[in-house]
Design an enzyme around this catalytic site. Structure first.
Site, PDB file in Angstrom:
ATOM      1  N   LYS A   1       0.839  -1.211   0.000  1.00 60.88           N
ATOM      2  CA  LYS A   1       0.000   0.000   0.000  1.00 60.88           C
ATOM      3  C   LYS A   1       0.870   1.257   0.000  1.00 60.88           C
ATOM      4  O   LYS A   1       0.629   2.190  -0.761  1.00 60.88           O
ATOM      5  CB  LYS A   1      -0.920   0.020   1.238  1.00 60.88           C
ATOM      6  CG  LYS A   1      -1.821  -1.199   1.360  1.00 60.88           C
ATOM      7  CD  LYS A   1      -2.705  -1.136   2.589  1.00 60.88           C
ATOM      8  CE  LYS A   1      -1.967  -1.123   3.912  1.00 60.88           C
ATOM      9  NZ  LYS A   1      -1.208  -2.346   4.243  1.00 60.88           N
TER      10      LYS A   1
ATOM     11  N   ARG B   1      -9.814   0.894   8.433  1.00 54.97           N
ATOM     12  CA  ARG B   1      -9.294  -0.417   8.821  1.00 54.97           C
ATOM     13  C   ARG B   1     -10.307  -1.201   9.633  1.00 54.97           C
ATOM     14  O   ARG B   1     -10.032  -2.317  10.048  1.00 54.97           O
ATOM     15  CB  ARG B   1      -8.069  -0.188   9.671  1.00 54.97           C
ATOM     16  CG  ARG B   1      -6.844  -0.870   9.157  1.00 54.97           C
ATOM     17  CD  ARG B   1      -5.714  -0.318   9.968  1.00 54.97           C
ATOM     18  NE  ARG B   1      -4.557  -1.108   9.866  1.00 54.97           N
ATOM     19  CZ  ARG B   1      -3.437  -0.690   9.275  1.00 54.97           C
ATOM     20  NH1 ARG B   1      -3.382   0.471   8.687  1.00 54.97           N
ATOM     21  NH2 ARG B   1      -2.387  -1.448   9.279  1.00 54.97           N
TER      22      ARG B   1
ATOM     23  N   ARG C   1      12.115  -4.868   4.995  1.00 58.56           N
ATOM     24  CA  ARG C   1      11.815  -3.455   4.696  1.00 58.56           C
ATOM     25  C   ARG C   1      12.671  -2.493   5.537  1.00 58.56           C
ATOM     26  O   ARG C   1      12.908  -2.718   6.713  1.00 58.56           O
ATOM     27  CB  ARG C   1      10.343  -3.188   5.005  1.00 58.56           C
ATOM     28  CG  ARG C   1      10.021  -1.710   5.035  1.00 58.56           C
ATOM     29  CD  ARG C   1       8.570  -1.428   5.141  1.00 58.56           C
ATOM     30  NE  ARG C   1       7.928  -2.054   6.277  1.00 58.56           N
ATOM     31  CZ  ARG C   1       6.612  -2.095   6.415  1.00 58.56           C
ATOM     32  NH1 ARG C   1       5.832  -1.593   5.499  1.00 58.56           N
ATOM     33  NH2 ARG C   1       6.079  -2.667   7.467  1.00 58.56           N
TER      34      ARG C   1
ATOM     35  N   ARG D   1      14.643   0.913  10.544  1.00 54.83           N
ATOM     36  CA  ARG D   1      13.629  -0.148  10.418  1.00 54.83           C
ATOM     37  C   ARG D   1      12.540   0.118  11.457  1.00 54.83           C
ATOM     38  O   ARG D   1      12.817   0.698  12.501  1.00 54.83           O
ATOM     39  CB  ARG D   1      14.260  -1.525  10.643  1.00 54.83           C
ATOM     40  CG  ARG D   1      15.183  -1.896   9.486  1.00 54.83           C
ATOM     41  CD  ARG D   1      15.786  -3.279   9.604  1.00 54.83           C
ATOM     42  NE  ARG D   1      16.852  -3.413   8.606  1.00 54.83           N
ATOM     43  CZ  ARG D   1      16.735  -4.087   7.451  1.00 54.83           C
ATOM     44  NH1 ARG D   1      15.613  -4.704   7.164  1.00 54.83           N
ATOM     45  NH2 ARG D   1      17.737  -4.140   6.595  1.00 54.83           N
TER      46      ARG D   1
ATOM     47  N   ARG E   1      -0.229  -8.404  13.520  1.00 58.88           N
ATOM     48  CA  ARG E   1      -0.813  -7.423  12.588  1.00 58.88           C
ATOM     49  C   ARG E   1      -1.637  -8.134  11.508  1.00 58.88           C
ATOM     50  O   ARG E   1      -2.685  -7.643  11.087  1.00 58.88           O
ATOM     51  CB  ARG E   1       0.295  -6.568  11.953  1.00 58.88           C
ATOM     52  CG  ARG E   1       0.869  -5.564  12.953  1.00 58.88           C
ATOM     53  CD  ARG E   1       2.209  -5.000  12.529  1.00 58.88           C
ATOM     54  NE  ARG E   1       2.193  -4.392  11.219  1.00 58.88           N
ATOM     55  CZ  ARG E   1       3.279  -4.158  10.483  1.00 58.88           C
ATOM     56  NH1 ARG E   1       4.479  -4.493  10.940  1.00 58.88           N
ATOM     57  NH2 ARG E   1       3.173  -3.616   9.306  1.00 58.88           N
TER      58      ARG E   1
END
Ligand code: AP5
Length: 212
Positions: free
Chosen positions: A13, A86, A125, A158, A170
């Site tokens: 996203k 959400r 990531r 990070r 999550r």
């Protein structure tokens, strides 16, 4: 043009909303980024949000609806919502906000992915500590190793909630609280989906085609 991007943690996203912002001049409203900025600034709201975010759970609807309510009014060419709504309560609040300001949703796009791959994506990531540009150990390296493509900084960071056990929480929160938004928007005929497992550039191209 007003767009919602839906998908679990790691679906892309943030990556794709940067492209939509840059290509179409839209405002990117990413509640996760806004909450992290509040945490970094040490505001009362940030202090409340930090513990919840680090646990992998969702921050309360009141907090995120409050953040979006103001931001959504300041998007002259339209917006991309990344990470909001959400929950069904957030989606209902969004409907009310849009009606109040006379705007409508043009596209609700799901980035369809498989959960197992998301753990690898998220654990690889990192981002530039100065300008926030996003990278990945395997899938999106800076052109020059250790130097941000966008601003030339060599400081990278990070996220605290990217540890494997938090990512699992999550993903659970996504399936329990966010996935019900898919039928919510599907019933209105608003939902479209794109294969989020494809390479980053191919997902971008699929979005470009869908928005054409
Ligand atoms: P948030 O910041 O919104 O995180 P998230 O939804 O968990 O999503 P991510 O940022 O992890 O993933 P993404 O889909 O943006 O993927 P990305 O493009 O970075 O939320 C964090 C927390 O804040 C929540 O847990 C919650 O506590 C709170 N919160 C936020 N909004 C809330 C709300 N509305 N209500 C309540 N609480 C809220 O990509 C991931 C990596 O993969 C990158 O390294 C990227 O380079 C790489 N990648 C991307 N696409 C591809 C591809 N196609 N192929 C290979 N690699 C790819």
């Amino acid at each position: 043009m007003n767009i919602i991007l839906l998908g679990p943690p790691g679906a892309g996203k943030g990556t794709q909303s940067d492209f939509l912002r840059d290509s179409y001049g839209l405002s990117k409203l990413a509640t996760g980024d806004m909450l992290r900025a509040a945490v970094a600034a040490g505001t009362e709201m940030g202090k409340k949000a930090k513990a919840v975010m680090d646990s992998g759970a969702l921050v309360s609807d009141d907090i995120v609806i409050g953040i979006i309510r103001d931001a959504i009014k300041q998007c002259p060419k339209g917006f991309i919502l990344d990470g909001f709504p959400r929950t069904v309560a957030q989606a209902e609040a969004l409907d009310v906000m849009l009606a109040e300001i006379g705007k409508k949703l043009d596209h609700v796009i799901e980035l369809k992915v498989n959960d197992v791959e998301m753990v690898a994506r998220i654990s690889g990531r990192y981002s530039c500590g100065k300008c926030g540009a996003g990278y990945h150990d395997d899938f999106k390296k800076p052109v020059k190793e250790g130097v941000c493509d966008s601003c030339g900084s060599s400081e990278f960071k990070r996220r605290d909630d990217d540890r494997a056990e938090t990512v699992a929480k999550r993903l659970e929160a996504y399936h329990a609280q966010t996935a019900p938004l898919l039928p919510y928007y599907e019933k209105r005929g608003a939902l479209k989906s794109v294969d989020g497992m494809a390479a980053i550039e191919d997902v971008t191209e699929a979005l470009r085609t869908l928005l054409r």
